[in-house]
Every structure is written in structure tokens, then in C-alpha cells.
Design a protein around this motif. Structure first.
Motif, PDB file in Angstrom:
ATOM      1  N   GLU A 161       1.070  11.393  -0.041  1.00 52.57           N
ATOM      2  CA  GLU A 161       1.442  11.162   1.353  1.00 52.57           C
ATOM      3  C   GLU A 161       0.263  10.595   2.137  1.00 52.57           C
ATOM      4  O   GLU A 161      -0.847  11.119   2.086  1.00 52.57           O
ATOM      5  CB  GLU A 161       1.913  12.462   1.999  1.00 52.57           C
ATOM      6  CG  GLU A 161       2.491  12.260   3.379  1.00 52.57           C
ATOM      7  CD  GLU A 161       3.107  13.526   3.952  1.00 52.57           C
ATOM      8  OE1 GLU A 161       2.768  13.848   5.100  1.00 52.57           O
ATOM      9  OE2 GLU A 161       3.912  14.178   3.250  1.00 52.57           O
ATOM     10  N   LEU A 162       0.539   9.494   2.841  1.00 51.68           N
ATOM     11  CA  LEU A 162      -0.427   8.894   3.756  1.00 51.68           C
ATOM     12  C   LEU A 162       0.060   9.144   5.176  1.00 51.68           C
ATOM     13  O   LEU A 162       1.206   9.543   5.391  1.00 51.68           O
ATOM     14  CB  LEU A 162      -0.544   7.387   3.492  1.00 51.68           C
ATOM     15  CG  LEU A 162      -0.954   6.977   2.075  1.00 51.68           C
ATOM     16  CD1 LEU A 162      -0.957   5.463   1.946  1.00 51.68           C
ATOM     17  CD2 LEU A 162      -2.313   7.540   1.715  1.00 51.68           C
ATOM     18  N   ASP A 163      -0.803   8.905   6.138  1.00 48.46           N
ATOM     19  CA  ASP A 163      -0.400   9.080   7.535  1.00 48.46           C
ATOM     20  C   ASP A 163       0.710   8.090   7.870  1.00 48.46           C
ATOM     21  O   ASP A 163       0.712   6.952   7.387  1.00 48.46           O
ATOM     22  CB  ASP A 163      -1.585   8.861   8.462  1.00 48.46           C
ATOM     23  CG  ASP A 163      -2.610   9.993   8.391  1.00 48.46           C
ATOM     24  OD1 ASP A 163      -2.412  10.928   7.599  1.00 48.46           O
ATOM     25  OD2 ASP A 163      -3.598   9.919   9.133  1.00 48.46           O
ATOM     26  N   PRO A 164       1.636   8.499   8.737  1.00 48.03           N
ATOM     27  CA  PRO A 164       2.714   7.589   9.137  1.00 48.03           C
ATOM     28  C   PRO A 164       2.193   6.508  10.084  1.00 48.03           C
ATOM     29  O   PRO A 164       1.084   6.615  10.615  1.00 48.03           O
ATOM     30  CB  PRO A 164       3.714   8.497   9.856  1.00 48.03           C
ATOM     31  CG  PRO A 164       2.890   9.639  10.352  1.00 48.03           C
ATOM     32  CD  PRO A 164       1.772   9.812   9.348  1.00 48.03           C
TER      33      PRO A 164
ATOM     34  N   TYR B 239      -6.151   9.074  -5.550  1.00 45.92           N
ATOM     35  CA  TYR B 239      -4.831   9.595  -5.188  1.00 45.92           C
ATOM     36  C   TYR B 239      -3.781   9.016  -6.120  1.00 45.92           C
ATOM     37  O   TYR B 239      -3.742   7.807  -6.346  1.00 45.92           O
ATOM     38  CB  TYR B 239      -4.487   9.228  -3.740  1.00 45.92           C
ATOM     39  CG  TYR B 239      -5.519   9.694  -2.751  1.00 45.92           C
ATOM     40  CD1 TYR B 239      -5.696  11.051  -2.492  1.00 45.92           C
ATOM     41  CD2 TYR B 239      -6.320   8.782  -2.080  1.00 45.92           C
ATOM     42  CE1 TYR B 239      -6.649  11.490  -1.582  1.00 45.92           C
ATOM     43  CE2 TYR B 239      -7.276   9.219  -1.162  1.00 45.92           C
ATOM     44  CZ  TYR B 239      -7.442  10.554  -0.917  1.00 45.92           C
ATOM     45  OH  TYR B 239      -8.380  10.987  -0.028  1.00 45.92           O
ATOM     46  N   PRO B 240      -2.890   9.851  -6.655  1.00 43.00           N
ATOM     47  CA  PRO B 240      -1.821   9.345  -7.522  1.00 43.00           C
ATOM     48  C   PRO B 240      -0.714   8.669  -6.703  1.00 43.00           C
ATOM     49  O   PRO B 240      -0.599   8.892  -5.489  1.00 43.00           O
ATOM     50  CB  PRO B 240      -1.296  10.607  -8.211  1.00 43.00           C
ATOM     51  CG  PRO B 240      -1.603  11.712  -7.257  1.00 43.00           C
ATOM     52  CD  PRO B 240      -2.877  11.319  -6.555  1.00 43.00           C
TER      53      PRO B 240
ATOM     54  N   VAL C 239       0.827  -1.199   0.000  1.00 42.04           N
ATOM     55  CA  VAL C 239       0.000   0.000   0.000  1.00 42.04           C
ATOM     56  C   VAL C 239       0.863   1.250   0.000  1.00 42.04           C
ATOM     57  O   VAL C 239       0.558   2.229  -0.674  1.00 42.04           O
ATOM     58  CB  VAL C 239      -0.947   0.017   1.220  1.00 42.04           C
ATOM     59  CG1 VAL C 239      -1.724   1.319   1.309  1.00 42.04           C
ATOM     60  CG2 VAL C 239      -1.883  -1.164   1.173  1.00 42.04           C
ATOM     61  N   ALA C 240       1.957   1.206   0.781  1.00 41.56           N
ATOM     62  CA  ALA C 240       2.765   2.406   0.934  1.00 41.56           C
ATOM     63  C   ALA C 240       4.209   2.049   1.246  1.00 41.56           C
ATOM     64  O   ALA C 240       4.507   0.944   1.694  1.00 41.56           O
ATOM     65  CB  ALA C 240       2.194   3.271   2.053  1.00 41.56           C
TER      66      ALA C 240
ATOM     67  N   ALA D 217       4.264   6.951   1.558  1.00 40.34           N
ATOM     68  CA  ALA D 217       3.861   7.385   0.221  1.00 40.34           C
ATOM     69  C   ALA D 217       3.066   6.262  -0.434  1.00 40.34           C
ATOM     70  O   ALA D 217       3.478   5.094  -0.399  1.00 40.34           O
ATOM     71  CB  ALA D 217       5.093   7.719  -0.620  1.00 40.34           C
ATOM     72  N   LEU D 218       1.933   6.596  -1.021  1.00 42.26           N
ATOM     73  CA  LEU D 218       1.083   5.606  -1.682  1.00 42.26           C
ATOM     74  C   LEU D 218       1.868   4.896  -2.780  1.00 42.26           C
ATOM     75  O   LEU D 218       2.463   5.537  -3.653  1.00 42.26           O
ATOM     76  CB  LEU D 218      -0.161   6.282  -2.271  1.00 42.26           C
ATOM     77  CG  LEU D 218      -1.183   5.369  -2.938  1.00 42.26           C
ATOM     78  CD1 LEU D 218      -1.802   4.402  -1.926  1.00 42.26           C
ATOM     79  CD2 LEU D 218      -2.276   6.206  -3.600  1.00 42.26           C
TER      80      LEU D 218
END
Length: 169
Positions: A149-152, A144-145, A114-115, A131-132
Motif C-alpha cells: 500500500e502506497l499513500d493515496p 516493497y513487494p 507505479v501504482a 497498491a505498488l
């Protein structure tokens, strides 16, 4: 009452020492996405020991593999628009790689990355953002491309004999 751990690898030592029942991998997913879901009347369900905390969802850590991969259990399902939006995040794993960490989930065709988080010393840089991953863009229906940025992620551990105040729903 909880104590917040610092770098994930330090808390992983507690997990490796047999205290897995007391450790959670906490991930907020993406705050703006969750606000959107709430705003359109969507719902988030949790299962298999996942709890909701102010800073995200706590997935129980079950094991640390020989390569340092943190194995969790639990899931959240995010639904909105009568089920047209349906995102299941099940059994996250955080795995070290030469370029950083990868967060993956269980899916029908195996694990899906996922990230990713860049390599670095968490003690020096703090918790790096996720990062996605390009393979997970479809998970969020292309909204989302890659690289968004996703939550940590971070760790939360419970003191001996103290249970989380929140439960499954």
C-alpha cells in the motif's frame, strides 16, 4: 488558503474547464519510506512547480486527456546513502482503466506504472489506497513487494488569485 477537492474526477472538470493552473495532484508517496529517508539524513528535492504540503507533494495539473487521464508536471527526487538510494518521480499521470486507476511516472524508457487503485465510487468509498505495481518494485530497490500500500492521491485546488505558500526548492 486552499480548498480540498473530493473525488478526483469532479476536480478534473475544473481542470478541463481551463483552470489547470489552480489544480494540484497531491501524493504523499509512502509515509514510512519518507520517514526512513529523513531518519538516515536523506534529502528530497522538488522541481518544475512541485510543492511540498503537509499531506504530500503537489504536482501541478496541466491537462485532462480525452480518456480522462490527468496529466501533471513536476518532479521529486528522493536521495539517501550517498546516492545509492535515488528515486525520481517525474510528471505523474493518473489514468482511468477498466479495473481502476493507474498512477504512472515518466522514465527513461517511457511511462512506468507505479501504482494502481481499484475501481469504485470515490464518493462512496473515500480515496482508495494505491497498491505498488509489479513493474515498479525496482523503483524502490526491491524493498516493497507488489501490492504494498502506497499513500493515496487526491486533489487540491486554489481559489482564484491565491498562490501556494510553498515554492520550488
Amino acid at each position: 488558503m486552499t480548498e480540498q477537492g473530493d473525488p478526483p474526477r469532479e476536480d478534473a472538470l475544473l481542470v478541463a474547464a481551463g483552470r489547470t493552473e489552480a489544480a494540484l495532484l497531491v501524493w504523499g508517496v509512502k509515509a514510512s519510506f519518507l520517514r526512513y529517508v529523513a531518519g538516515v539524513g536523506g534529502e528530497i528535492s522538488r522541481s518544475d512547480g512541485t510543492i511540498e504540503l503537509p499531506e504530500g507533494f503537489g504536482f501541478p495539473v496541466r491537462a485532462v486527456e480525452a480518456d480522462g487521464t490527468l496529466v501533471t508536471a513536476g518532479s521529486i527526487v528522493i536521495r539517501a546513502h550517498g546516492g545509492l538510494l535515488n528515486v525520481e518521480l517525474r510528471d505523474p499521470r493518473l489514468a482511468p482503466t477498466p479495473s481502476g486507476d493507474e498512477l504512472s511516472i515518466a522514465g527513461p524508457a517511457g511511462r512506468l506504472v507505479v501504482a494502481t487503485a481499484p475501481a469504485g465510487d470515490p464518493a462512496a468509498t473515500g480515496t482508495p489506497p494505491l497498491a505498488l505495481h509489479p513493474d515498479a518494485v525496482a523503483l524502490f530497490d526491491g524493498t516493497y513487494p507488489p501490492g504494498t500500500e502506497l499513500d493515496p492521491v487526491h486533489f487540491l485546488r486554489y481559489r482564484e488569485g491565491i498562490s501556494p505558500a510553498h515554492g520550488d526548492s
